[in-house]
Design a protein around this motif. Structure first.
Motif, PDB file in Angstrom:
ATOM      1  N   VAL A 217     -13.054  64.128 -44.798  1.00  0.00           N
ATOM      2  CA  VAL A 217     -13.270  64.465 -43.388  1.00  0.00           C
ATOM      3  C   VAL A 217     -11.952  64.881 -42.737  1.00  0.00           C
ATOM      4  O   VAL A 217     -11.891  65.859 -41.992  1.00  0.00           O
ATOM      5  CB  VAL A 217     -13.897  63.279 -42.629  1.00  0.00           C
ATOM      6  CG1 VAL A 217     -13.965  63.572 -41.127  1.00  0.00           C
ATOM      7  CG2 VAL A 217     -15.289  62.978 -43.165  1.00  0.00           C
ATOM      8  N   ARG A 218     -10.898  64.150 -43.027  1.00  0.00           N
ATOM      9  CA  ARG A 218      -9.571  64.472 -42.479  1.00  0.00           C
ATOM     10  C   ARG A 218      -9.132  65.874 -42.919  1.00  0.00           C
ATOM     11  O   ARG A 218      -8.654  66.665 -42.107  1.00  0.00           O
ATOM     12  CB  ARG A 218      -8.554  63.426 -42.933  1.00  0.00           C
ATOM     13  CG  ARG A 218      -7.148  63.680 -42.417  1.00  0.00           C
ATOM     14  CD  ARG A 218      -6.163  62.617 -42.904  1.00  0.00           C
ATOM     15  NE  ARG A 218      -4.815  62.933 -42.505  1.00  0.00           N
ATOM     16  CZ  ARG A 218      -4.310  62.718 -41.306  1.00  0.00           C
ATOM     17  NH1 ARG A 218      -5.055  62.153 -40.371  1.00  0.00           N
ATOM     18  NH2 ARG A 218      -3.062  63.051 -41.033  1.00  0.00           N
ATOM     19  N   ALA A 219      -9.319  66.173 -44.202  1.00  0.00           N
ATOM     20  CA  ALA A 219      -8.939  67.488 -44.726  1.00  0.00           C
ATOM     21  C   ALA A 219      -9.770  68.591 -44.059  1.00  0.00           C
ATOM     22  O   ALA A 219      -9.242  69.657 -43.718  1.00  0.00           O
ATOM     23  CB  ALA A 219      -9.124  67.523 -46.239  1.00  0.00           C
ATOM     24  N   TYR A 220     -11.062  68.316 -43.860  1.00  0.00           N
ATOM     25  CA  TYR A 220     -11.940  69.303 -43.222  1.00  0.00           C
ATOM     26  C   TYR A 220     -11.491  69.582 -41.787  1.00  0.00           C
ATOM     27  O   TYR A 220     -11.426  70.734 -41.359  1.00  0.00           O
ATOM     28  CB  TYR A 220     -13.386  68.803 -43.234  1.00  0.00           C
ATOM     29  CG  TYR A 220     -14.333  69.699 -42.476  1.00  0.00           C
ATOM     30  CD1 TYR A 220     -14.880  70.818 -43.083  1.00  0.00           C
ATOM     31  CD2 TYR A 220     -14.645  69.440 -41.133  1.00  0.00           C
ATOM     32  CE1 TYR A 220     -15.723  71.665 -42.375  1.00  0.00           C
ATOM     33  CE2 TYR A 220     -15.484  70.281 -40.426  1.00  0.00           C
ATOM     34  CZ  TYR A 220     -16.021  71.386 -41.051  1.00  0.00           C
ATOM     35  OH  TYR A 220     -16.848  72.234 -40.345  1.00  0.00           O
ATOM     36  N   ILE A 221     -11.183  68.518 -41.056  1.00  0.00           N
ATOM     37  CA  ILE A 221     -10.775  68.671 -39.652  1.00  0.00           C
ATOM     38  C   ILE A 221      -9.439  69.413 -39.556  1.00  0.00           C
ATOM     39  O   ILE A 221      -9.273  70.312 -38.717  1.00  0.00           O
ATOM     40  CB  ILE A 221     -10.697  67.301 -38.956  1.00  0.00           C
ATOM     41  CG1 ILE A 221     -12.106  66.722 -38.799  1.00  0.00           C
ATOM     42  CG2 ILE A 221     -10.010  67.405 -37.596  1.00  0.00           C
ATOM     43  CD1 ILE A 221     -12.146  65.298 -38.279  1.00  0.00           C
ATOM     44  N   LEU A 222      -8.488  69.070 -40.407  1.00  0.00           N
ATOM     45  CA  LEU A 222      -7.182  69.739 -40.391  1.00  0.00           C
ATOM     46  C   LEU A 222      -7.325  71.228 -40.735  1.00  0.00           C
ATOM     47  O   LEU A 222      -6.706  72.086 -40.092  1.00  0.00           O
ATOM     48  CB  LEU A 222      -6.228  69.062 -41.372  1.00  0.00           C
ATOM     49  CG  LEU A 222      -5.676  67.703 -40.938  1.00  0.00           C
ATOM     50  CD1 LEU A 222      -4.945  67.030 -42.086  1.00  0.00           C
ATOM     51  CD2 LEU A 222      -4.762  67.847 -39.718  1.00  0.00           C
ATOM     52  N   ASP A 223      -8.126  71.530 -41.737  1.00  0.00           N
ATOM     53  CA  ASP A 223      -8.351  72.926 -42.132  1.00  0.00           C
ATOM     54  C   ASP A 223      -9.040  73.698 -41.002  1.00  0.00           C
ATOM     55  O   ASP A 223      -8.655  74.826 -40.670  1.00  0.00           O
ATOM     56  CB  ASP A 223      -9.198  72.971 -43.403  1.00  0.00           C
ATOM     57  CG  ASP A 223      -9.451  74.400 -43.876  1.00  0.00           C
ATOM     58  OD1 ASP A 223      -8.468  75.103 -44.174  1.00  0.00           O
ATOM     59  OD2 ASP A 223     -10.626  74.803 -43.932  1.00  0.00           O
ATOM     60  N   SER A 224     -10.058  73.069 -40.389  1.00  0.00           N
ATOM     61  CA  SER A 224     -10.783  73.720 -39.291  1.00  0.00           C
ATOM     62  C   SER A 224      -9.885  73.903 -38.073  1.00  0.00           C
ATOM     63  O   SER A 224      -9.964  74.916 -37.377  1.00  0.00           O
ATOM     64  CB  SER A 224     -12.012  72.877 -38.912  1.00  0.00           C
ATOM     65  OG  SER A 224     -12.888  72.754 -40.006  1.00  0.00           O
ATOM     66  N   TYR A 225      -9.020  72.929 -37.830  1.00  0.00           N
ATOM     67  CA  TYR A 225      -8.085  73.015 -36.701  1.00  0.00           C
ATOM     68  C   TYR A 225      -7.132  74.194 -36.870  1.00  0.00           C
ATOM     69  O   TYR A 225      -6.836  74.917 -35.914  1.00  0.00           O
ATOM     70  CB  TYR A 225      -7.304  71.711 -36.578  1.00  0.00           C
ATOM     71  CG  TYR A 225      -6.298  71.685 -35.450  1.00  0.00           C
ATOM     72  CD1 TYR A 225      -6.727  71.652 -34.114  1.00  0.00           C
ATOM     73  CD2 TYR A 225      -4.934  71.693 -35.705  1.00  0.00           C
ATOM     74  CE1 TYR A 225      -5.813  71.623 -33.071  1.00  0.00           C
ATOM     75  CE2 TYR A 225      -4.015  71.661 -34.673  1.00  0.00           C
ATOM     76  CZ  TYR A 225      -4.449  71.627 -33.361  1.00  0.00           C
ATOM     77  OH  TYR A 225      -3.536  71.604 -32.333  1.00  0.00           O
TER      78      TYR A 225
END
Length: 232
Positions: A217-225
């Motif tokens: 989830v953290r990786a997804y949010i950072l990538d999306s950000y």
């Protein structure tokens, strides 16, 4: 000197306890506004009841209400001439509830769907499913073979379109309860305005958010950000 320090420590403890109690009391209140769905007119004298506590109140002349309660409570809304509705409180902030007149068939669109409570949304999904089944059964009644243009004609298409819209909204709500601003804000800095846009543009699939590890989830949010910032 030691007594002085102890006195100050005791005073500080009482002060912090008071703040904690104040915040706790504040968190135990639910605020909201009740509207009529079709006109968006604010409704006075709606009876609002918390099913967990049994406490009840009424909306004021502008449709506002306050009632003791907390996250995960169920509220019912009752007003003569309107269908009783139930709202599940799953986030802080002002709750907006839209009541529907008795025996009123509502015209489904994105704006209307977004205003429905979870209980009403589930009801409309079942109604749309039934409408689709009735339409297709009635078109084949008696074993008569119909053309594809009739089988997939106006009524059937509308029922399927309504159902797709309702199911999409229900799915998005499930995601949004897991893909929360608190979770996102703990990883990336976003303003209130940007937060709303970010959650709408980068809402993950439900199966991902339900099964992903915290690291995923953290990786997804950072990538999306990163994508969000580069697109601005």
């Amino acid at each position: 000197m030691n007594k002085n320090i102890l006195y100050r420590a005791h005073f500080l403890l009482l002060f912090l306890s008071g703040i904690g109690l104040s915040l706790s009391m504040k968190a135990q209140e639910i605020k909201g506004i009740v509207y009529e769905l079709e006109s968006s007119q604010q409704l006075p004298n709606v009876v609002v009841k918390n099913l967990r506590t049994g406490k009840a109140t009424q909306t004021d002349v502008e449709g506002n209400f306050r009632i003791s309660g907390a996250i995960n409570d169920l509220l019912t809304f009752t007003q003569p001439g309107y269908e009783v509705d139930t709202a599940f409180v799953y986030q802080e902030g002002v709750q907006r509830v839209y009541l529907i007149r008795d025996s009123k068939t509502i015209a489904i669109d994105e704006v209307v769907v977004s205003r429905l409570t979870d209980s009403r949304l589930a009801y409309e999904i079942e109604k749309a499913k039934s409408a689709g089944q009735v339409t297709e059964v009635s078109q084949n009644r008696g074993g008569i073979r119909l053309s594809l243009s009739r089988l997939f004609g106006g009524q059937s298409k509308m029922a399927r379109k309504n159902l797709d819209l309702l199911l999409e909204e229900q799915n998005n709500r499930k995601i949004d309860r897991l893909f929360t601003p608190q979770m996102i804000r703990a990883i990336v800095p976003l303003t209130e305005t940007d937060m709303a846009l970010f959650r709408e543009q980068f809402r993950p699939p439900l199966d991902f958010i339900e099964t992903a590890s915290p690291e995923d989830v953290r990786a997804y949010i950072l990538d999306s950000y990163g994508k969000f910032k580069s697109a601005k």
